[in-house]
Design a protein around this motif. Structure first.
Motif, mmCIF file in Angstrom:
data_model
loop_
_atom_site.group_PDB
_atom_site.id
_atom_site.type_symbol
_atom_site.label_atom_id
_atom_site.label_comp_id
_atom_site.label_asym_id
_atom_site.label_seq_id
_atom_site.Cartn_x
_atom_site.Cartn_y
_atom_site.Cartn_z
ATOM 1 N N ILE A 46 0.659 -1.190 -0.036
ATOM 2 C CA ILE A 46 0.088 0.032 -0.083
ATOM 3 C C ILE A 46 0.884 1.312 -0.009
ATOM 4 N N GLY A 47 1.884 1.275 0.822
ATOM 5 C CA GLY A 47 2.679 2.432 0.996
ATOM 6 C C GLY A 47 3.575 2.895 -0.167
ATOM 7 N N SER A 48 4.202 1.873 -0.774
ATOM 8 C CA SER A 48 5.015 1.852 -2.091
ATOM 9 C C SER A 48 4.197 2.135 -3.439
ATOM 10 N N ARG A 49 3.066 2.207 -3.462
ATOM 11 C CA ARG A 49 2.165 1.913 -4.665
ATOM 12 C C ARG A 49 2.476 3.313 -5.182
ATOM 13 N N GLY A 50 2.751 3.034 -6.485
ATOM 14 C CA GLY A 50 2.917 4.311 -7.701
ATOM 15 C C GLY A 50 4.516 4.861 -7.530
ATOM 16 N N PHE A 51 5.434 4.175 -6.692
ATOM 17 C CA PHE A 51 6.654 4.735 -6.774
ATOM 18 C C PHE A 51 7.463 3.505 -7.254
ATOM 19 N N ASP A 52 8.870 3.946 -7.672
ATOM 20 C CA ASP A 52 9.705 2.906 -8.397
ATOM 21 C C ASP A 52 10.522 2.308 -7.302
ATOM 22 N N THR A 53 10.926 1.129 -7.496
ATOM 23 C CA THR A 53 11.647 0.364 -6.511
ATOM 24 C C THR A 53 12.894 1.192 -6.301
ATOM 25 N N ALA A 54 13.354 1.865 -6.898
ATOM 26 C CA ALA A 54 14.874 2.613 -6.670
ATOM 27 C C ALA A 54 14.400 3.817 -5.582
ATOM 28 N N ASP A 55 13.270 4.049 -5.381
ATOM 29 C CA ASP A 55 12.895 5.209 -4.446
ATOM 30 C C ASP A 55 13.085 4.645 -3.023
ATOM 31 N N GLU A 56 13.039 3.413 -2.674
ATOM 32 C CA GLU A 56 13.367 2.926 -1.562
ATOM 33 C C GLU A 56 14.993 3.055 -0.992
ATOM 34 N N VAL A 57 15.962 2.881 -2.068
ATOM 35 C CA VAL A 57 17.159 2.819 -1.761
ATOM 36 C C VAL A 57 17.994 4.234 -2.116
ATOM 37 N N ALA A 58 17.437 5.036 -2.792
ATOM 38 C CA ALA A 58 17.954 6.267 -3.287
ATOM 39 C C ALA A 58 18.434 7.457 -2.269
ATOM 40 N N GLY A 59 19.651 7.646 -2.210
ATOM 41 C CA GLY A 59 20.437 8.488 -1.198
ATOM 42 C C GLY A 59 20.774 7.752 0.040
ATOM 43 N N ARG A 60 20.408 6.451 0.429
ATOM 44 C CA ARG A 60 20.661 5.719 1.564
ATOM 45 C C ARG A 60 21.601 4.457 1.192
ATOM 46 N N GLY A 61 22.410 4.160 2.407
ATOM 47 C CA GLY A 61 23.256 2.968 2.264
ATOM 48 C C GLY A 61 22.585 1.702 2.879
ATOM 49 N N HIS A 62 23.237 0.556 2.486
ATOM 50 C CA HIS A 62 22.486 -0.829 2.698
ATOM 51 C C HIS A 62 22.262 -0.814 4.163
ATOM 52 N N ALA A 63 22.838 -0.326 5.073
ATOM 53 C CA ALA A 63 22.566 -0.590 6.606
ATOM 54 C C ALA A 63 21.098 0.149 6.869
ATOM 55 N N GLU A 64 21.045 1.222 6.189
ATOM 56 C CA GLU A 64 19.792 2.206 6.528
ATOM 57 C C GLU A 64 18.649 1.488 5.785
ATOM 58 N N VAL A 65 18.686 0.905 4.668
ATOM 59 C CA VAL A 65 17.671 0.334 3.988
ATOM 60 C C VAL A 65 17.130 -0.869 4.714
ATOM 61 N N THR A 66 18.006 -1.731 5.164
ATOM 62 C CA THR A 66 17.957 -2.762 6.058
ATOM 63 C C THR A 66 17.332 -2.701 7.275
ATOM 64 N N ASP A 67 17.700 -1.504 7.979
ATOM 65 C CA ASP A 67 17.160 -0.942 9.367
ATOM 66 C C ASP A 67 15.840 -0.815 9.096
ATOM 67 N N PHE A 68 15.337 -0.180 7.963
ATOM 68 C CA PHE A 68 13.951 0.139 8.066
ATOM 69 C C PHE A 68 13.022 -0.875 7.973
ATOM 70 N N ARG A 69 13.383 -1.877 6.933
ATOM 71 C CA ARG A 69 12.947 -3.186 6.737
ATOM 72 C C ARG A 69 12.666 -4.095 8.274
ATOM 73 N N GLU A 70 13.734 -4.027 8.917
ATOM 74 C CA GLU A 70 13.804 -4.692 10.067
ATOM 75 C C GLU A 70 12.839 -4.193 11.228
ATOM 76 N N ARG A 71 12.841 -2.862 11.199
ATOM 77 C CA ARG A 71 12.064 -1.745 12.241
ATOM 78 C C ARG A 71 10.726 -2.309 11.967
ATOM 79 N N LEU A 72 10.354 -2.290 10.665
ATOM 80 C CA LEU A 72 8.773 -2.509 10.394
ATOM 81 C C LEU A 72 8.494 -4.155 10.617
ATOM 82 N N GLU A 73 9.346 -4.973 10.656
ATOM 83 C CA GLU A 73 8.873 -6.252 10.950
ATOM 84 C C GLU A 73 8.710 -6.430 12.338
ATOM 85 N N VAL A 74 9.597 -5.849 13.095
ATOM 86 C CA VAL A 74 9.641 -6.115 14.653
ATOM 87 C C VAL A 74 8.467 -5.290 15.263
ATOM 88 N N LEU A 75 8.210 -3.860 14.486
ATOM 89 C CA LEU A 75 6.913 -3.232 15.119
ATOM 90 C C LEU A 75 5.664 -3.777 14.779
#
Length: 399
Positions: A46-75
């Motif tokens: 729902i949240g990523s609808r209408g966006f490119d997959t590249a928008d998740e990682v643009a400007g961010r390092g791998h650790a930041e991308v991974t951290d957000f995904r993990e936070r979402l899982e745990v929350l």
């Protein structure tokens, strides 16, 4: 602004909140609209609808991308297994998480096309640090009132994605109107305004830092995980947003006055991004901080869960406030920059004198122009409803 309705108990609900709970539950029970899942994959869709997959990682390092995904899982796991949300709480959780995912993608889309915005050089910030309910908002707004400084608008914290024309004040104003309807005691707890200087808690929430969420929901699993995790990825995102906001608001050359109680937990990570920051540390009697904090959190959690428990909530915030104080003291022990200390009682007794000593400690000249702007801010705050919160706490204690 009208008078507040009675608040007989910290967990009291307004009629509008009870009506919303019944209405939402009826919609689900009758199959008129489906109850949204709080599963990460569904929220991401729902949240990523209408966006490119590249928008998740643009400007961010791998650790930041991974951290957000993990936070979402745990929350999400905590929300499903621990929070015991009612229909209103479930809907609010769904809305906040899909919004965080959407804004994260929108920010990435901007940084994919205009990466220089996230790298804007900015003046060294002034950071207000301290427990919530310790006078940090008052100090924050007084300091930001100085024309030589800058503050973050509430609407920019609520939605950091810049747009033209800038409709964010209107949208934030509408959101505040709804929030005040559901929680009529909101202004007594924290006075808001769509373009008023406010804390950057929205930027932290967009990176799934816990402050916004633990003040609403019983999510001990996520809180424990977050307290034990490295917050550096969160503050990498925070720094990019601040730099972009400074560029788009045209105030990059003025020190931004930053404030959020979560900084107390994460100060080393924040200072790693802004090592030249100056600190203003606010202190208040611990018992008063606890009473006020519990009242604030209860007003949010009581309307989102039918099993909210005041004793459990009080014990948790006693623990949380002690943790934050320990972390503040540890961080200050190694900080070599300028630090000013503010006492809540002294601020109440003579705010101009307290401001003067803060400016002296930070080695900033205090101009008559700054004092005039601060007096206007002080007068504005004096006309608010925050004094009603003190009366509420006194009435709770009286039984």
């Amino acid at each position: 602004m009208g008078s507040l309705p009675p608040r007989p108990h910290p967990l009291a609900r307004a009629k509008a909140a009870n009506w919303s709970i019944r209405a939402l539950q009826a919609l689900w029970d009758r199959g008129i609209t489906p109850k949204p899942d709080l599963e990460p994959a569904y929220l991401w869709e729902i949240g990523s609808r209408g966006f490119d997959t590249a928008d998740e990682v643009a400007g961010r390092g791998h650790a930041e991308v991974t951290d957000f995904r993990e936070r979402l899982e745990v929350l999400c796991a905590s929300l499903r297994t621990e929070a015991d949300l009612n229909a209103l709480g479930h809907t609010m959780a769904y809305g906040q998480l899909t919004s965080a995912i959407r804004k994260r993608h929108a920010l990435g889309r901007i940084w994919r096309t205009e990466p220089e915005l996230a790298q804007t050089p900015i003046a060294a910030p002034i950071v207000v640090v301290g427990q919530m309910r310790a006078g940090t908002t008052r100090m924050h707004r007084l300091l930001a009132a100085d024309p030589r400084h800058a503050g973050t608008r509430f609407c920019n914290s609520h939605n950091p994605v810049p747009v033209t024309p800038d409709w964010r004040p209107l949208k934030a104003g509408a959101a505040l109107a709804i929030a005040r309807r559901v929680n009529p005691w909101l202004e007594a707890l924290h006075p808001f305004g769509s373009t008023r200087t406010d804390e950057e808690i929205g930027w932290l929430a967009g990176a799934l830092s816990p402050a916004t969420f633990e003040a609403q929901w019983h999510i001990p699993g996520f809180v424990a995980w977050s307290e034990a995790s490295d917050p550096m990825p969160v503050y990498g995102e925070f720094a990019r947003i601040l730099r972009m906001d400074a560029a788009t608001m045209g105030d990059a050359t003025r020190p931004r006055v930053l404030k959020c109680p979560q900084f107390s937990e994460d100060l080393p990570a924040l200072l790693a991004q802004f090592p030249d920051a100056r600190l203003v540390v606010a202190r208040r009697d611990a018992a008063e901080v606890l009473d006020s904090s519990v009242s604030l959190v209860a007003s949010q959690s009581g309307m989102q869960s039918d099993s909210a428990d005041l004793g459990r909530l009080t014990a948790e915030w006693q623990r949380k406030l002690a943790l934050r104080q320990q972390r503040i003291e540890r961080a200050l022990g190694t900080f070599e920059g300028r630090v000013a200390h503010v006492d809540f009682a002294r601020l109440n007794a003579d705010w101009e004198r307290e401001i003067a000593q803060v400016y002296a400690a930070l080695d900033i000249p205090l101009s008559q122009e700054a004092l005039g702007a601060m007096r206007a801010e002080h007068d504005r705050a004096a006309g608010g409803q925050h004094t009603a919160h003190r009366r509420q706490i006194e009435e709770f204690a009286a039984g």
